[in-house]
Write an enzyme that holds these catalytic residues in place. Structure first.
Site, PDB file in Angstrom:
ATOM      1  N   THR A   1       0.812  -1.216   0.000  1.00 49.15           N
ATOM      2  CA  THR A   1       0.000   0.000   0.000  1.00 49.15           C
ATOM      3  C   THR A   1       0.843   1.262   0.000  1.00 49.15           C
ATOM      4  O   THR A   1       0.374   2.329  -0.351  1.00 49.15           O
ATOM      5  CB  THR A   1      -0.875   0.033   1.258  1.00 49.15           C
ATOM      6  OG1 THR A   1      -0.005  -0.143   2.392  1.00 49.15           O
ATOM      7  CG2 THR A   1      -1.920  -1.071   1.241  1.00 49.15           C
TER       8      THR A   1
ATOM      9  N   GLY B   1      -7.643   1.520  -0.171  1.00 50.17           N
ATOM     10  CA  GLY B   1      -7.117   0.257  -0.685  1.00 50.17           C
ATOM     11  C   GLY B   1      -8.159  -0.626  -1.340  1.00 50.17           C
ATOM     12  O   GLY B   1      -7.811  -1.503  -2.132  1.00 50.17           O
ATOM     13  N   GLU B   2      -9.420  -0.425  -1.004  1.00 55.67           N
ATOM     14  CA  GLU B   2     -10.431  -1.385  -1.459  1.00 55.67           C
ATOM     15  C   GLU B   2     -11.511  -0.809  -2.358  1.00 55.67           C
ATOM     16  O   GLU B   2     -12.129  -1.538  -3.127  1.00 55.67           O
ATOM     17  CB  GLU B   2     -11.076  -2.036  -0.227  1.00 55.67           C
ATOM     18  CG  GLU B   2     -10.098  -2.975   0.483  1.00 55.67           C
ATOM     19  CD  GLU B   2     -10.548  -3.373   1.878  1.00 55.67           C
ATOM     20  OE1 GLU B   2     -10.984  -4.522   2.029  1.00 55.67           O
ATOM     21  OE2 GLU B   2     -10.460  -2.537   2.805  1.00 55.67           O
TER      22      GLU B   2
END
Lengths: 326, 174, 674
Positions: free
Chosen positions: C450, C637-638
């Site tokens: 990340t 991140g998602e």
């Protein structure tokens, strides 16, 4: 992986003399090492033939092309004569695998690569190809059948042959030089790869110890040719169905020559003789191509889940032959 | 009694000859990682399906997981650790940093070696229209030629930009 | 900003779990169950022990007591086999090749029982779980859905299905376990959370947490599969204790399919009702999923519907059935990923039924408060994302008629879908110290790709008012101040809060800064915090072959304050790339007759290759939100994966006139007669 002894052979004769039950020939390793690590192949003696067979490409006296079995896939696809005179073969090779694998894999090894059927690859699953008589998980109701054969299969095996190069060689009518304990011989393509019938354990007509030394291509056919491969992602995947096609149309607009070989549909690259015969001498039109495709696929027997391949094969034949028409 | 299941091999890794005794079953990948302390090359699948193990063998990109060490006696092997000349970074490594062409970094050594090998490969690819001429390295060509290197983090967009920056620093064909 | 660990990653010197040169280490290789259901009757290691290089074999149902009820981690204590591929034992040998060969020589005896591995909508054993992940109610509802649907001018009643999906990070799960003379365990593990991993491993082995240390500075991807402790880590620890030497284990790609979690398949029924001018009057989202026999995990698939659109009547339900499958678990954006696929596809079908532009339909139903809870949004800019995205994509003037655009042999179409993901944070600790003319920040966070190491350094530098180069961030070690795991898009907010607080403390009087955000985080309530986005896709479909290509994919997101543009863009496009794979190719097949997952490798589980990606880009809008942590970011991140599959599916409909309601959208499905 089973422990094994290793030798490098310097000639076909030396390789054949090293062969015994339990031995395996090693080319680029891209299929054999994969299978050994899965436990599907378990030789106790490995004979490296990469330097035993010819690694060059040369033109013969009668316009044929001789390709040593040790030639790497990428070098075959990149060879100026192949690109110029057998573009269908170059395309077929270039759609196979990845750049890395094409650099490693040999022509001989590519021909002899084994099916990617998931049940064949899992030693804990019943598989008549690995163990004759143990059964075929792919034919059980509820099995994963999406990539199985639609032509020429038997109740004992419904696997397909994964090679793109072999499909092109089948359309081009290549033949394969084989060295063996009982001398040398030529094997025509189609004819190298078997249909499974009652002996799915036998992928090819080669007998134990026989070694491919060379592939010979006849002079290129007249007309236009191509290789089209349909897969689930844009690259680095086996064919759902693929087609190698040659089409030659006369000045009268009629089909003078038509060669069709299908990949992803059978235990062997499938030369579509019925379609070729049905198209010959007829006007080169969508109608002709469709009827020819139907003629060939009349004998298709898809498993539940594989019916789409019949539609796909038919559509590919029509679409590609139209593409090859002026 | 002589053990025929092990062999003496010498591999030239990043210019340095290394003589080792190997189990015949050992891959070049495991030789690098487990015996020679070169863990830069990665094991992602061990079956030639992801490209994380890509190194240059004889200057050509190859999946080291499928290469048996015993079959590569005398081979010239270059890994990510040996891409750069001396203390600096190889232009591809610099470009990858500049263009954020990686995230978790696990596929990165394989991407770099594969790109290095790819840039030295002339000739057509599966997306080339005219097979008879060596095609210019367009983004589309790079996308296809790098498809043997999977990246689950999805850094492809930046990987291609980084490679373009090296192959066509003045902007190149599109 | 370039990643702090960039030089290590591009030179191959960054070490991952399996790669640490631990002296005297040997190798462990797993033995897996070959049947889907039944009892373990024999575990005969004699043949394996006789093979070259073998040092130990563990397995079968030994009776060592465990400090855990977690069936997946209570290794070798039970004779209950509940899925094919379950971990039954481990062989320890001097080399990888010897361990692997010996594992094949272990003779396992089974007493098979009938198995059931197939999810069906009418399964007799469906039940309602008490909670769905992470701790939400399984069912919610308000208003009279049935009446509203019956009276609706426009109605959609459709069922969408998604398959088993696997995280498949590029780095296989791996660990090196080493015990010292005082029975302290050091484990180099590939984990998304060193603190949580340490706690779980310690509890499982019956050790005080101080006796376990997890080291994990570099992780080759996780996507949820490394968020909870996996059996390979316990296996390594047990094997090392038995062998009296450090043991290295790395799962093979094949083994990952049964030992590292997966995303459940889903069967989702969406019923939407609307007025003639496109205002929703009812939304019902009913979900059916699976879980394992001995482990419950309920994916919160319909949770997104509770958040997305205003409607006077709503129902969401989740039903599970226990099957002979490995335990499902987190996979990137659990819940929102399959749920938004179904919701956003159904919304597209509603737009078609209404003859309304799908962007306008979403704008028209943008709620003022969170529909299910009534909580005010801390900020919500879906509409802005839709408008900006439509502008960038060239959406204006789109001809809605399906199946009428041709490009050579291809049919062309475009589609849109919304994206969403919750923005939360968890308590964390951190320290900040002055050191050697610079600063060092310590926190047991994880950088799984990340860019956390880099982002946290930036956050610290910003508080300390120095250049980022003067701040060193130490993470990835459970010996560092405890921190929550990298997951739920909560990392930056959770760790960033603690890092910022520690730096502030350091600035106060120059003594080492310590922070614990627990009290602060407990105050986070009273608002609905979510990021939103809009994704636009252009697809080409060959009607003769069923091939689908995606020439353009665009995302515009509103996720609060973006800490670093380069890192953020990589996360967004990474998520969208995974969404592209989900739409067109990702599926783990289930063999009903053998009762197991099939096709367990990367040649059969297709993820997107470089050639599948063409023009793919992400942008974001500036979003100010006063109700987030001081850094103001929502986590990114998602969200990228949550809107992609629907955007692509909707585009496929627009291109062909065919609505495929079952992922992945493969040639086989497009070639089937309608």
């Amino acid at each position: 992986m089973r422990a094994f002894s290793y030798v490098r052979a310097g000639s076909p004769a030396e390789a054949v003399s090293q062969y015994r039950p339990g031995a395996a020939y090693l080319g680029g390793g891209t299929n054999l090492v994969d299978l050994m690590r899965l436990g599907v192949a378990a030789p106790d003696h490995v004979v490296d033939v990469t330097r035993a067979v010819d690694g060059s490409i040369g033109e013969g006296d009668n316009g044929e092309l001789r390709v040593g079995a040790g030639v790497r896939n990428s070098d075959l696809a990149n060879h100026p004569v192949v690109r110029e005179r057998y573009p269908m073969l170059a395309r077929a090779v270039l759609t196979g695998a990845s750049g890395q694998i094409r650099n490693m894999a040999t022509v001989g090894g590519n021909l002899l690569q084994r099916t990617r059927c998931p049940y064949f690859q899992d030693v804990m699953m019943p598989c008549n190809k690995r163990q004759p008589g143990s059964g075929c998980q792919a034919t059980e109701p509820g099995a994963e059948t999406g990539n199985m054969a639609i032509l020429g299969h038997s109740p004992f095996c419904v696997a397909t042959h994964p090679s793109d190069m072999a499909v092109a060689l089948t359309a081009l009518g290549a033949r394969v030089r084989v060295a063996g304990p009982d001398g040398g011989r030529w094997v025509e393509m189609p004819g190298l790869h078997r249909l499974p019938d009652g002996r799915p354990d036998l992928d090819t007509v080669l007998t134990p110890g026989e070694l491919i030394t060379e592939v010979e291509l006849p002079p290129p056919p007249r007309g236009r040719s191509t290789y089209r491969k349909v897969r689930e992602r844009a690259s680095f995947a086996f064919a759902l169905v693929s087609l190698a096609a040659v089409l030659d149309i006369g000045k009268d607009g009629r089909v003078r020559d038509c060669r069709l070989a299908l990949g992803g549909v059978a235990h062997a690259p499938w030369r579509a003789h019925a379609a070729e015969r049905a198209a010959l001498s007829l006007p080169a039109s969508r109608e002709t191509f469709a009827r020819a495709a139907d003629e060939e696929l009349r004998s298709a027997r898809p498993l539940p889940g594989t019916e789409y391949k019949v539609t796909l094969a038919r559509n590919l034949i029509v679409s590609v032959l139209e593409e090859l028409s002026p | 009694m002589e053990n025929t299941e092990i062999s003496q091999v010498t591999v030239i890794v990043n210019g340095e000859p290394r003589a080792v005794e190997v189990d015949n079953r050992m891959s070049v990948l495991d030789l690098l990682r487990e015996r020679l302390g070169l863990t830069g090359s990665k094991k992602g699948c061990d079956h030639g399906q992801c490209g994380a193990c890509t190194v240059l063998i004889g200057g050509r990109r190859a999946n080291s997981c499928l290469a048996l060490a015993v079959a590569h006696d005398g081979a010239d092997i270059r890994t990510v650790e040996g891409l750069a000349d001396g203390a600096g970074l190889h232009p591809l490594q610099e470009a990858f940093v500049r263009h954020d062409a990686f995230q978790c970094g696990y596929c990165t050594p394989g991407q770099l070696c594969s790109a290095a090998g790819m840039l030295a490969e002339a000739g057509p690819s599966a997306v080339t229209e005219d097979l008879t001429a060596d095609p210019p390295l367009t983004p589309g060509e790079i996308h296809e030629r790098m498809s043997g290197n999977l990246c689950r983090c999805g850094a492809y967009v930046n990987i291609v930009k980084a490679i373009m920056a090296v192959s066509a620093p003045d902007g190149g064909p599109s | 900003m370039t990643r702090v660990e960039a030089p290590e990653k591009v030179t191959g010197t960054a070490k991952y779990a399996f790669e640490y040169p631990v002296p005297d280490a040997v190798y462990g290789y797993p033995v897996l169950a070959a049947i889907a259901s039944g009892r373990l009757r024999a575990f005969d290691a004699a043949g394996a022990l006789a093979m070259p290089g073998v040092l130990a074999v563990l397995g079968g149902a030994t009776t060592r007591p465990f400090g855990t009820k977690n069936f997946e981690l209570a290794l070798f204590t039970s004779d209950h086999i509940t899925y094919r591929g379950q971990l039954l034992g481990v062989v320890v040998a001097d080399t990888l090749e010897n361990a692997r060969a010996a594992a094949a020589a272990v003779r396992v005896g089974y007493e098979p029982e009938p198995h059931d591995a197939v999810l069906r909508a009418d399964h007799p054993r469906l039940y309602r779980p008490e909670k769905i992940n992470p701790a939400l109610p399984a069912d919610t509802g308000y208003g009279d859905v049935a009446a509203a649907l019956a009276a609706a001018a426009a109605r959609v009643d459709v069922t969408y299905t998604t398959p088993v999906q696997h995280n498949n990070p590029m780095e296989p799960h791996a660990a090196i376990a080493a015990w010292d003379d005082a029975d302290a365990l050091t484990i180099w593990d590939s984990t998304q959370g060193p603190s949580a991993d340490r706690d779980t491993i310690a509890a499982t082995l019956g050790l005080p947490p101080e006796q376990v240390r997890v080291i994990s500075p570099h992780v080759g991807g996780g996507f949820g599969s490394k968020g909870t402790t996996r059996p390979h880590a316990i296996m390594a620890a047990l094997a090392a204790r038995e062998a009296g030497r450090p043991v290295k284990v790395a799962l093979t790609r094949q083994q990952m399919f049964t030992l590292t979690g997966h995303r459940t398949p889903t069967i989702q029924r969406l019923e939407l009702g609307a007025t003639a001018d496109g205002r929703l009057t009812a939304v019902a989202h009913d979900v059916i999923e699976h879980t394992a026999v001995r482990t419950e995990f309920a994916e919160q698939t319909a949770a997104c519907t509770r958040v997305m659109y205003g409607t006077p009547a709503m129902r969401t339900t989740h039903r599970l059935v226990r099957l002979n499958v490995p335990a499902p678990s987190w996979m990137r954006a659990p819940g929102e990923t399959p749920g938004m696929y179904a919701l956003e596809s159904a919304m597209d079908e509603l737009a078609v039924a209404l003859g309304m532009d799908p962007v306008e339909l979403r704008i028209r139903n943008d709620p003022a408060a969170e529909p299910d809870s009534g909580l005010p949004f801390s900020s919500r800019n879906l509409v802005a994302c839709l408008r900006e995205g439509a502008g960038r994509f060239g959406w204006a003037g789109r001809d809605p008629r399906p199946g009428v655009r041709r490009r050579g042999r291809w049919l062309a179409g475009t589609g849109v879908a919304a994206s969403t993901y919750p923005a939360r944070r968890r308590p964390s600790t951190a320290t900040a110290d002055a050191l050697d003319g610079g600063y060092v920040v310590r926190i047991a966070a994880a950088d799984i790709g990340t860019g956390a190491r880099t982002a946290l350094g930036k956050i610290a530098a910003s508080v300390l008012d120095v250049a980022p180069a003067r701040v060193r961030v130490e993470l990835g070690d459970s010996a560092l101040p405890a921190a929550p795991l990298a997951g739920g898009s909560m990392g930056t907010a959770s760790w960033g809060s603690a890092v910022a607080a520690a730096c502030e403390a350091l600035l106060k009087d120059g003594s080492p800064g310590r922070a614990d955000t627990a009290a602060d985080v407990a105050e986070d309530s009273g608002f609905a915090r979510h990021s939103f986005g809009a994704q636009f896709a252009e697809v080409l479909v060959d009607p003769q072959t069923g091939e689908v290509r995606v020439p353009r994919l665009l995302g515009v997101f509103a996720a609060g304050r973006i800490i670093d543009a380069s890192l953020a863009r990589s996360q967004f496009i990474g998520g969208m790339t995974m969404g592209l794979g989900m739409a067109l190719m990702e599926e783990t097949a289930v063999d009903a007759s053998a009762g197991c997952f099939v096709g367990l490798d990367l040649a059969q589980y297709h993820i997107a290759t470089c050639a599948d990606v063409q023009d793919l880009d992400a942008f974001w809008i500036d979003e100010q939100d006063a109700h987030l942590w001081p850094g103001g970011g929502k986590g990114i991140g998602e969200i990228g994966i949550t809107g992609t599959a629907a955007a692509i599916g909707n585009a496929v409909y627009h291109a062909t006139g065919r609505r495929v309601r079952d992922l992945p959208i493969t040639p086989a499905k497009l070639l089937r007669p309608e």
